[in-house]
Design a protein around this motif. Structure first.
Motif, short mmCIF file in Angstrom:
data_model
loop_
_atom_site.label_atom_id
_atom_site.label_comp_id
_atom_site.label_asym_id
_atom_site.label_seq_id
_atom_site.Cartn_x
_atom_site.Cartn_y
_atom_site.Cartn_z
N ARG A 100 1.00 0.32 -11.01
CA ARG A 100 1.55 1.32 -11.93
C ARG A 100 2.90 0.85 -12.47
O ARG A 100 3.61 0.09 -11.79
CB ARG A 100 1.68 2.69 -11.25
CG ARG A 100 2.47 2.68 -9.97
CD ARG A 100 2.37 4.01 -9.23
NE ARG A 100 3.05 3.99 -7.95
CZ ARG A 100 4.35 4.24 -7.78
NH1 ARG A 100 5.11 4.54 -8.83
NH2 ARG A 100 4.89 4.20 -6.58
N LEU A 138 3.04 1.58 -3.36
CA LEU A 138 2.35 1.83 -4.61
C LEU A 138 1.55 3.13 -4.59
O LEU A 138 1.51 3.86 -5.58
CB LEU A 138 1.43 0.66 -4.95
CG LEU A 138 2.16 -0.64 -5.30
CD1 LEU A 138 1.18 -1.80 -5.38
CD2 LEU A 138 2.92 -0.50 -6.61
N ASN A 139 0.87 3.42 -3.49
CA ASN A 139 0.14 4.68 -3.35
C ASN A 139 1.11 5.70 -2.74
O ASN A 139 1.37 5.70 -1.54
CB ASN A 139 -1.08 4.50 -2.45
CG ASN A 139 -1.92 5.76 -2.37
OD1 ASN A 139 -1.54 6.82 -2.87
ND2 ASN A 139 -3.06 5.66 -1.71
N LYS A 140 1.64 6.56 -3.57
CA LYS A 140 2.76 7.41 -3.18
C LYS A 140 2.42 8.45 -2.12
O LYS A 140 3.31 9.04 -1.51
CB LYS A 140 3.35 8.09 -4.42
CG LYS A 140 3.89 7.10 -5.44
CD LYS A 140 4.47 7.79 -6.66
CE LYS A 140 5.75 8.52 -6.35
NZ LYS A 140 6.43 9.02 -7.56
N LYS A 141 1.13 8.68 -1.86
CA LYS A 141 0.76 9.75 -0.93
C LYS A 141 1.24 9.48 0.49
O LYS A 141 1.52 10.41 1.24
CB LYS A 141 -0.75 9.96 -0.94
CG LYS A 141 -1.56 8.91 -0.18
CD LYS A 141 -3.02 9.30 -0.05
CE LYS A 141 -3.79 8.38 0.90
NZ LYS A 141 -5.19 8.79 1.07
N GLN A 155 -10.13 1.68 -2.18
CA GLN A 155 -8.95 2.51 -1.89
C GLN A 155 -7.98 1.84 -0.93
O GLN A 155 -6.87 2.33 -0.73
CB GLN A 155 -9.38 3.87 -1.33
CG GLN A 155 -9.93 3.86 0.10
CD GLN A 155 -11.43 3.70 0.14
OE1 GLN A 155 -12.03 3.07 -0.74
NE2 GLN A 155 -12.05 4.30 1.14
N MET A 180 0.82 -1.22 0.00
CA MET A 180 0.00 0.00 0.00
C MET A 180 0.86 1.26 0.00
O MET A 180 0.63 2.18 -0.79
CB MET A 180 -0.94 -0.01 1.21
CG MET A 180 -2.13 -0.93 1.07
SD MET A 180 -3.29 -0.43 -0.22
CE MET A 180 -3.89 1.15 0.44
N THR A 221 -5.45 -1.47 -6.58
CA THR A 221 -5.95 -0.18 -7.06
C THR A 221 -4.82 0.71 -7.56
O THR A 221 -5.02 1.56 -8.42
CB THR A 221 -6.72 0.54 -5.93
OG1 THR A 221 -7.84 -0.27 -5.57
CG2 THR A 221 -7.22 1.92 -6.35
N TYR A 222 -3.61 0.50 -7.05
CA TYR A 222 -2.49 1.43 -7.31
C TYR A 222 -1.40 0.81 -8.19
O TYR A 222 -0.27 1.32 -8.22
CB TYR A 222 -1.92 1.90 -5.97
CG TYR A 222 -2.99 2.48 -5.08
CD1 TYR A 222 -3.53 3.74 -5.32
CD2 TYR A 222 -3.53 1.72 -4.04
CE1 TYR A 222 -4.54 4.25 -4.54
CE2 TYR A 222 -4.55 2.23 -3.24
CZ TYR A 222 -5.04 3.49 -3.50
OH TYR A 222 -6.07 3.99 -2.73
N PRO A 233 -4.05 -2.86 -2.64
CA PRO A 233 -2.86 -2.58 -3.45
C PRO A 233 -3.13 -2.64 -4.96
O PRO A 233 -2.53 -1.89 -5.73
CB PRO A 233 -1.89 -3.68 -3.01
CG PRO A 233 -2.25 -3.95 -1.59
CD PRO A 233 -3.75 -3.83 -1.57
#
Length: 268
Positions: free
Chosen positions: A197, A143-146, A189, A140, A194-195, A192
């Motif tokens: 890339r 992959l989700n850079k936030k 959301q 998580m 979902t993100y 993993p």
């Protein structure tokens, strides 16, 4: 090509020498400044490191336990290997919310970036690994850079993500809080998948035997691998530890982790 071969040879020569170093361990280092009492209790990490070494590869390890149990530990297979190992606790469900837990995982990695050179590690060689819930958390935040961006860290600067049997759909204990049974899949959301890339760090996906794994976990990870390949990710691999169930699969998987650390460190 010749330079790469020389670098690979040097890594293979120096790795056994580093593994013979003396090691130290420092326990229960706080990695958050949160005023929350539960965060102060749980958000601590241990650092195991070779003395008198510099620029060593680093493994940040997140324990399993369904995001509702478990504690930090450093497996013997990661010791005496020339590695700096950071083992982190994090807050747990249901006492904490999943956003708090993901923030803890990101904060532990960010602490490592900012402090690991004090322990002989390199912030350019940080490999994030973990089993089960730990594998889910690292996927998580990788992959989700936030999550890491909040702490000024680019997730793409990680050397690799190495989930051991990590959930790739929304974690079953998050779904349980929503009244969804473990065999009913959700991708939202908190998944993993979902993100996925193409520009994520190298990813080494390791699963137990598909016939012995938890809730079809192998098939989740195989789909995760396939989606990464289809979007154009250039460095993703999938392993199945045949004969090993969910709980036992980390033992053969540690060798794969160390092999890929050598491979990617040689590239650097």
């Amino acid at each position: 090509m010749m330079r790469l071969k020389i670098a690979t040879i040097l890594v293979l020569i120096l790795w056994p020498m580093i593994s013979q170093a003396q090691y130290k361990q420092v326990n229960d280092i706080p990695y958050t400044s949160s005023a929350d009492a539960y965060a102060q209790e749980r958000c601590k990490l241990d650092v195991y490191y070779p003395e008198d070494q510099k620029d060593a590869p680093v493994v940040v390890w997140f324990h399993g336990g369904g995001i509702e149990g478990g504690n930090k530990h450093i497996d013997g297979q990661l010791k005496n290997s020339g590695l700096v190992v950071v083992a982190a606790n994090y807050r747990l469900l249901p006492k904490a919310k999943i956003d708090d837990i993901l923030d803890d995982a990101a904060a532990a990695v960010a602490w490592t970036y900012k402090n690991i050179e004090k322990y002989g590690g390199s912030h350019r060689k940080i490999f994030v690994a973990g089993h089960s819930a730990g594998g889910y958390l690292l996927d998580m935040i990788g992959l989700n850079k936030k999550w890491l961006a909040k702490y000024g860290v680019d997730a793409d600067s990680l050397a690799a993500l190495v989930p051991f049997s990590g959930q790739c759909i929304t974690h079953y204990n998050i779904r349980k809080q929503q009244g969804i049974p473990p065999l009913q899949a959700t991708i939202d959301q908190y998944a993993p998948l979902t993100y996925v890339r193409p520009d994520a760090p190298p990813i080494v996906i390791i699963s137990g035997d598909r016939e012995l794994e938890l809730y079809g976990r192998y098939e989740e990870q195989a789909y995760f691998w396939r989606m990464l390949k289809l979007v154009g990710h250039k460095d993703v691999t999938l392993y199945e530890m045949q004969g090993y169930d969910h709980g036992a699969m980390p033992q053969p998987a540690y060798k794969i982790l160390k092999d890929h650390i050598r491979r990617l460190t040689a590239k650097k």
